[in-house]
Motif scaffolding. Structure first.
Motif, PDB file in Angstrom:
ATOM      1  N   GLU A 194      -2.500  -0.065   7.409  1.00  0.00           N
ATOM      2  CA  GLU A 194      -3.181  -1.324   7.004  1.00  0.00           C
ATOM      3  C   GLU A 194      -2.564  -2.057   5.903  1.00  0.00           C
ATOM      4  OE1 GLU A 194      -7.142   0.351   6.376  1.00  0.00           O
ATOM      5  OE2 GLU A 194      -7.821   0.572   8.503  1.00  0.00           O
ATOM      6  N   SER A 195      -1.826  -1.178   5.335  1.00  0.00           N
ATOM      7  CA  SER A 195      -1.241  -1.761   3.936  1.00  0.00           C
ATOM      8  C   SER A 195      -0.024  -3.012   4.334  1.00  0.00           C
ATOM      9  CB  SER A 195      -0.677  -0.757   2.866  1.00  0.00           C
ATOM     10  OG  SER A 195      -0.024  -1.281   2.041  1.00  0.00           O
ATOM     11  N   ARG A 196       0.779  -2.398   5.362  1.00  0.00           N
ATOM     12  CA  ARG A 196       1.838  -3.129   5.699  1.00  0.00           C
ATOM     13  C   ARG A 196       2.966  -3.653   4.785  1.00  0.00           C
ATOM     14  NH1 ARG A 196      -1.028  -7.653  10.228  1.00  0.00           N
ATOM     15  NH2 ARG A 196      -1.977  -6.108  11.369  1.00  0.00           N
ATOM     16  N   THR A 197       2.897  -3.042   3.817  1.00  0.00           N
ATOM     17  CA  THR A 197       3.857  -3.136   2.518  1.00  0.00           C
ATOM     18  C   THR A 197       4.210  -1.713   2.038  1.00  0.00           C
ATOM     19  OG1 THR A 197       2.105  -3.765   0.924  1.00  0.00           O
ATOM     20  CG2 THR A 197       3.189  -5.519   2.067  1.00  0.00           C
ATOM     21  N   TYR A 274       0.445   7.093  -7.844  1.00  0.00           N
ATOM     22  CA  TYR A 274      -0.917   6.828  -7.633  1.00  0.00           C
ATOM     23  C   TYR A 274      -0.962   6.466  -6.245  1.00  0.00           C
ATOM     24  CZ  TYR A 274       0.174   1.985  -9.460  1.00  0.00           C
ATOM     25  OH  TYR A 274       0.485   0.843  -9.566  1.00  0.00           O
ATOM     26  N   GLY A 275       0.245   6.383  -5.691  1.00  0.00           N
ATOM     27  CA  GLY A 275      -0.044   5.854  -3.869  1.00  0.00           C
ATOM     28  C   GLY A 275      -0.109   7.084  -3.163  1.00  0.00           C
ATOM     29  N   VAL A 276       0.396   7.113  -1.862  1.00  0.00           N
ATOM     30  CA  VAL A 276       0.040   8.134  -0.833  1.00  0.00           C
ATOM     31  C   VAL A 276       1.485   8.959  -0.984  1.00  0.00           C
ATOM     32  CG1 VAL A 276      -0.231   8.631   1.644  1.00  0.00           C
ATOM     33  CG2 VAL A 276      -1.341   6.619   0.606  1.00  0.00           C
ATOM     34  N   THR A 373      19.258   6.352  -8.074  1.00  0.00           N
ATOM     35  CA  THR A 373      18.235   7.067  -7.175  1.00  0.00           C
ATOM     36  C   THR A 373      17.534   5.771  -6.434  1.00  0.00           C
ATOM     37  OG1 THR A 373      16.701   8.640  -6.491  1.00  0.00           O
ATOM     38  CG2 THR A 373      16.102   7.277  -8.444  1.00  0.00           C
ATOM     39  N   PHE A 374      17.077   5.853  -5.244  1.00  0.00           N
ATOM     40  CA  PHE A 374      16.478   4.810  -4.492  1.00  0.00           C
ATOM     41  C   PHE A 374      15.149   5.398  -4.118  1.00  0.00           C
ATOM     42  CE2 PHE A 374      15.511   2.318  -0.545  1.00  0.00           C
ATOM     43  CZ  PHE A 374      15.359   1.151  -1.352  1.00  0.00           C
ATOM     44  N   VAL A 375      14.070   4.631  -4.551  1.00  0.00           N
ATOM     45  CA  VAL A 375      12.661   5.306  -4.143  1.00  0.00           C
ATOM     46  C   VAL A 375      11.793   4.254  -3.430  1.00  0.00           C
ATOM     47  CG1 VAL A 375      10.470   6.272  -5.477  1.00  0.00           C
ATOM     48  CG2 VAL A 375      12.576   6.438  -6.657  1.00  0.00           C
ATOM     49  N   VAL A 376      11.058   4.658  -2.660  1.00  0.00           N
ATOM     50  CA  VAL A 376      10.211   4.014  -1.614  1.00  0.00           C
ATOM     51  C   VAL A 376       8.548   4.341  -1.975  1.00  0.00           C
ATOM     52  CG1 VAL A 376       9.232   3.017   0.489  1.00  0.00           C
ATOM     53  CG2 VAL A 376      11.669   3.037  -0.032  1.00  0.00           C
ATOM     54  N   PHE A 377       7.603   3.600  -2.361  1.00  0.00           N
ATOM     55  CA  PHE A 377       6.338   3.978  -2.674  1.00  0.00           C
ATOM     56  C   PHE A 377       5.642   3.259  -1.627  1.00  0.00           C
ATOM     57  CE2 PHE A 377       8.388   3.605  -6.914  1.00  0.00           C
ATOM     58  CZ  PHE A 377       8.136   4.701  -7.433  1.00  0.00           C
ATOM     59  N   LEU A 378       4.976   4.460  -0.930  1.00  0.00           N
ATOM     60  CA  LEU A 378       4.052   4.220   0.215  1.00  0.00           C
ATOM     61  C   LEU A 378       2.540   4.170  -0.218  1.00  0.00           C
ATOM     62  CD1 LEU A 378       6.601   5.230   1.813  1.00  0.00           C
ATOM     63  CD2 LEU A 378       5.061   5.697   3.764  1.00  0.00           C
ATOM     64  N   GLN A 379       1.812   3.075   0.005  1.00  0.00           N
ATOM     65  CA  GLN A 379       0.539   3.024  -0.873  1.00  0.00           C
ATOM     66  C   GLN A 379      -0.416   2.476   0.192  1.00  0.00           C
ATOM     67  OE1 GLN A 379       1.508   0.250  -3.937  1.00  0.00           O
ATOM     68  NE2 GLN A 379       0.703  -1.491  -2.839  1.00  0.00           N
ATOM     69  N   PRO A 380      -1.825   2.739   0.017  1.00  0.00           N
ATOM     70  CA  PRO A 380      -2.911   2.095   0.867  1.00  0.00           C
ATOM     71  C   PRO A 380      -2.999   0.615   0.630  1.00  0.00           C
ATOM     72  CG  PRO A 380      -3.790   3.984  -0.455  1.00  0.00           C
ATOM     73  CD  PRO A 380      -2.461   3.172  -1.097  1.00  0.00           C
ATOM     74  N   ALA A 381      -3.667   0.148   1.695  1.00  0.00           N
ATOM     75  CA  ALA A 381      -3.970  -1.429   1.513  1.00  0.00           C
ATOM     76  C   ALA A 381      -4.715  -1.515   0.323  1.00  0.00           C
ATOM     77  CB  ALA A 381      -4.884  -1.850   2.583  1.00  0.00           C
ATOM     78  N   TRP A 382      -4.557  -2.669  -0.691  1.00  0.00           N
ATOM     79  CA  TRP A 382      -5.247  -3.041  -1.785  1.00  0.00           C
ATOM     80  C   TRP A 382      -6.851  -2.886  -1.647  1.00  0.00           C
ATOM     81  CZ3 TRP A 382      -2.404  -2.217  -5.596  1.00  0.00           C
ATOM     82  CH2 TRP A 382      -1.073  -2.606  -5.693  1.00  0.00           C
ATOM     83  N   PHE A 440      -8.460   0.515  -3.843  1.00  0.00           N
ATOM     84  CA  PHE A 440      -7.066   1.116  -4.359  1.00  0.00           C
ATOM     85  C   PHE A 440      -6.603   0.080  -5.317  1.00  0.00           C
ATOM     86  CE2 PHE A 440      -2.496   0.922  -3.974  1.00  0.00           C
ATOM     87  CZ  PHE A 440      -2.258   2.001  -4.663  1.00  0.00           C
ATOM     88  N   ALA A 441      -6.829  -1.299  -5.258  1.00  0.00           N
ATOM     89  CA  ALA A 441      -6.613  -2.212  -6.118  1.00  0.00           C
ATOM     90  C   ALA A 441      -7.177  -1.946  -7.729  1.00  0.00           C
ATOM     91  CB  ALA A 441      -6.681  -3.806  -5.703  1.00  0.00           C
ATOM     92  N   GLU A 442      -8.576  -1.537  -7.615  1.00  0.00           N
ATOM     93  CA  GLU A 442      -9.241  -1.544  -8.839  1.00  0.00           C
ATOM     94  C   GLU A 442      -8.700  -0.194  -9.436  1.00  0.00           C
ATOM     95  OE1 GLU A 442     -13.354  -3.467  -7.727  1.00  0.00           O
ATOM     96  OE2 GLU A 442     -12.866  -1.238  -7.263  1.00  0.00           O
TER      97      GLU A 442
END
Length: 461
Positions: A194-197, A274-276, A373-382, A440-442
């Motif tokens: 659902e986040s798509r980003t 604080y992401g997934v 280093t290279f990092v990717v943060f996976l998070q829920p939709a806002w 998640f945005a809040e």
């Protein structure tokens, strides 16, 4: 502080990650294959669960080695690049930064891009280009014409950034599917779809020499300004010299003076993501030498650098393990990927996954060593809403204590006890950042505010 215990991560091979996420291994004609995969799934949940460290590594990822090798060295080069050239490269490759790059005393330089994907894993696979950062025949004319331009080596920066980013994104999505099957439901995967980003960050952790190079470059720029700006430049140089003197005093005092209120021997302060999931490359290390006698205009000429293995054999990523009441230094296989649990996964899984309290430590007596280093943060939709009504009451995340930090009744060694108390002072408790029904945005805004806001526990004061 006592020497940190080494944590050798549980290693999950990419082929098994794909089998478990797709569920195809259970249909094997061999009776041993389902049993083997079930054992692996159990090990995954043990590594990521409440009794584990909250992270694991993935090995054997196709094309990852060349992508990592092409991208990571650019982190330091971008950090030391003059502002005008860097701005042009940012625009060409759709990059930005979330740290003040004008500050020559910064510990970290970060170059960020938002990675957009469609539903499911198919889009992440389709986004991977066949070029893997190399030069094709069709590029040769362009290569010949641009070989001596200052940004020639960045020609594939954006493509390589996205290719490696989508590769790492796929790892996180596959792991979310595996965890969902073990937990029941599709909460983790669905929140990511659902986040798509996701956010990618190419990060350079500065050596002391890097900061000297930046200051020297600043002085050279200042000397070329017009007469009506000379006084301002002189004041700037004086301030820089004062800061350098303060840093020298700090080093003399054996790092007793704190950065953001705690040990100055950290490249990055203690915190929770604080992401997934957070997916990280195994870091690359660079040894640099300062050449003050070189008066050329090119600021790269101020230093020479070469890649090297980790001096200690580990990553300098540290975690605090509440089960052992100890700081543990993370060790991973070369060119592997580390996947780390964030607070959102902890919340969405109802405590079945364990978020990781971590920092990045500077190596002692190696002031010329930098870390890439290279990092990717996976998070829920806002808009994702968190429910904590059925969150385990025994989980200390919501008791007013720091997430994952043991309470004062535990009998720690004196040095570890002191570190625990220091960590308490700079980690805002989850119970004060998360409320039932919060999006998640809040949650992310409140978390950022309590860490780094004007009165945040890790704000610059």
């Amino acid at each position: 502080m006592a020497e940190a215990e080494i944590l050798e991560l549980y290693e999950l091979h990419y082929s098994d990650l794909k089998l478990l996420s797709s569920g195809s291994g259970t249909a094997s004609s061999s009776t041993q294959e389902p049993e083997r995969l079930e054992t692996i799934k159990t090990s995954i949940m043990e590594a990521l669960g409440p009794r584990g460290p909250g992270l694991l590594s993935v090995t054997g990822v196709p094309n990852a080695s060349i992508l990592r090798r092409n991208l990571l060295p650019l982190a330091r080069k971008l950090s030391l690049l003059n502002a005008d050239d860097r701005k042009r490269i940012f625009k060409e490759h759709n990059l930005g930064s979330d740290v003040p790059l004008k500050n020559p005393d910064r510990n970290v330089s970060s170059f960020a891009m938002l990675l957009r994907y469609e539903k499911g894993l198919e889009s992440t696979q389709n986004n991977a280009s066949s070029r893997v950062g190399g030069v094709t025949d069709s590029d040769q004319d362009h290569v010949d014409k641009t070989r001596y331009l200052p940004d020639y080596e960045y020609r594939n920066l954006g493509n390589t950034f996205k290719e490696l980013g989508f590769c790492m994104l796929e790892l996180g999505l596959c792991l979310a599917q595996i965890c969902d099957r073990a937990i029941g439901g599709q909460e983790l995967e669905q929140s990511l779809v659902e986040s798509r980003t996701a956010k990618g960050r190419l990060i350079h952790y500065h050596s002391t020499i890097d900061n000297i190079v930046l200051k020297e470059a600043g002085r050279k720029r200042g000397s070329s300004k017009k007469l009506d700006n000379q006084r301002r430049d002189q004041e700037h140089c004086t301030r820089s010299e004062q800061v350098q003197t303060e840093h020298a005093t700090m080093d003399t005092n054996c790092n007793e003076v704190g950065f953001h209120g705690t040990h100055s021997n950290l490249w990055q302060q203690w915190h929770y993501d604080y992401g997934v999931f957070t997916v990280l490359t195994d870091p690359l290390f660079i040894l640099s030498s300062y050449l003050p006698e070189n008066k050329g205009e090119d600021q790269y000429a101020l230093s020479c650098d070469q890649e090297c293995p980790s001096p200690s054999g580990h990553t300098y990523l540290q975690i605090f393990d509440p089960n052992k009441n100890r700081v543990r230094m993370v060790k991973s296989s070369p060119e592997s990927f580390i996947i780390q649990v964030g607070e959102s996964a902890d919340i969405l899984s109802k405590g079945k996954l364990h978020s990781t309290l971590h920092c990045v430590r500077r190596p002692t007596k190696l002031e010329n060593l930098s870390r890439e280093t290279f990092v990717v943060f996976l998070q829920p939709a806002w808009s994702k809403t968190f429910s904590i009504s059925d969150y385990p009451s025994e989980n200390c995340n919501l008791t007013g204590l720091c997430s994952g930090v043991p309470d004062a009744e535990n009998h720690l060694a004196e040095q570890d006890s002191k570190l625990t108390e220091e960590i308490r002072k700079i980690i805002p408790p989850l119970s004060l950042r998360l409320k039932d029904g919060m999006t998640f945005a809040e949650f992310s805004r409140e978390t950022t505010k309590q860490y780094y806001g004007g009165s945040g526990l890790q704000s610059n004061k």
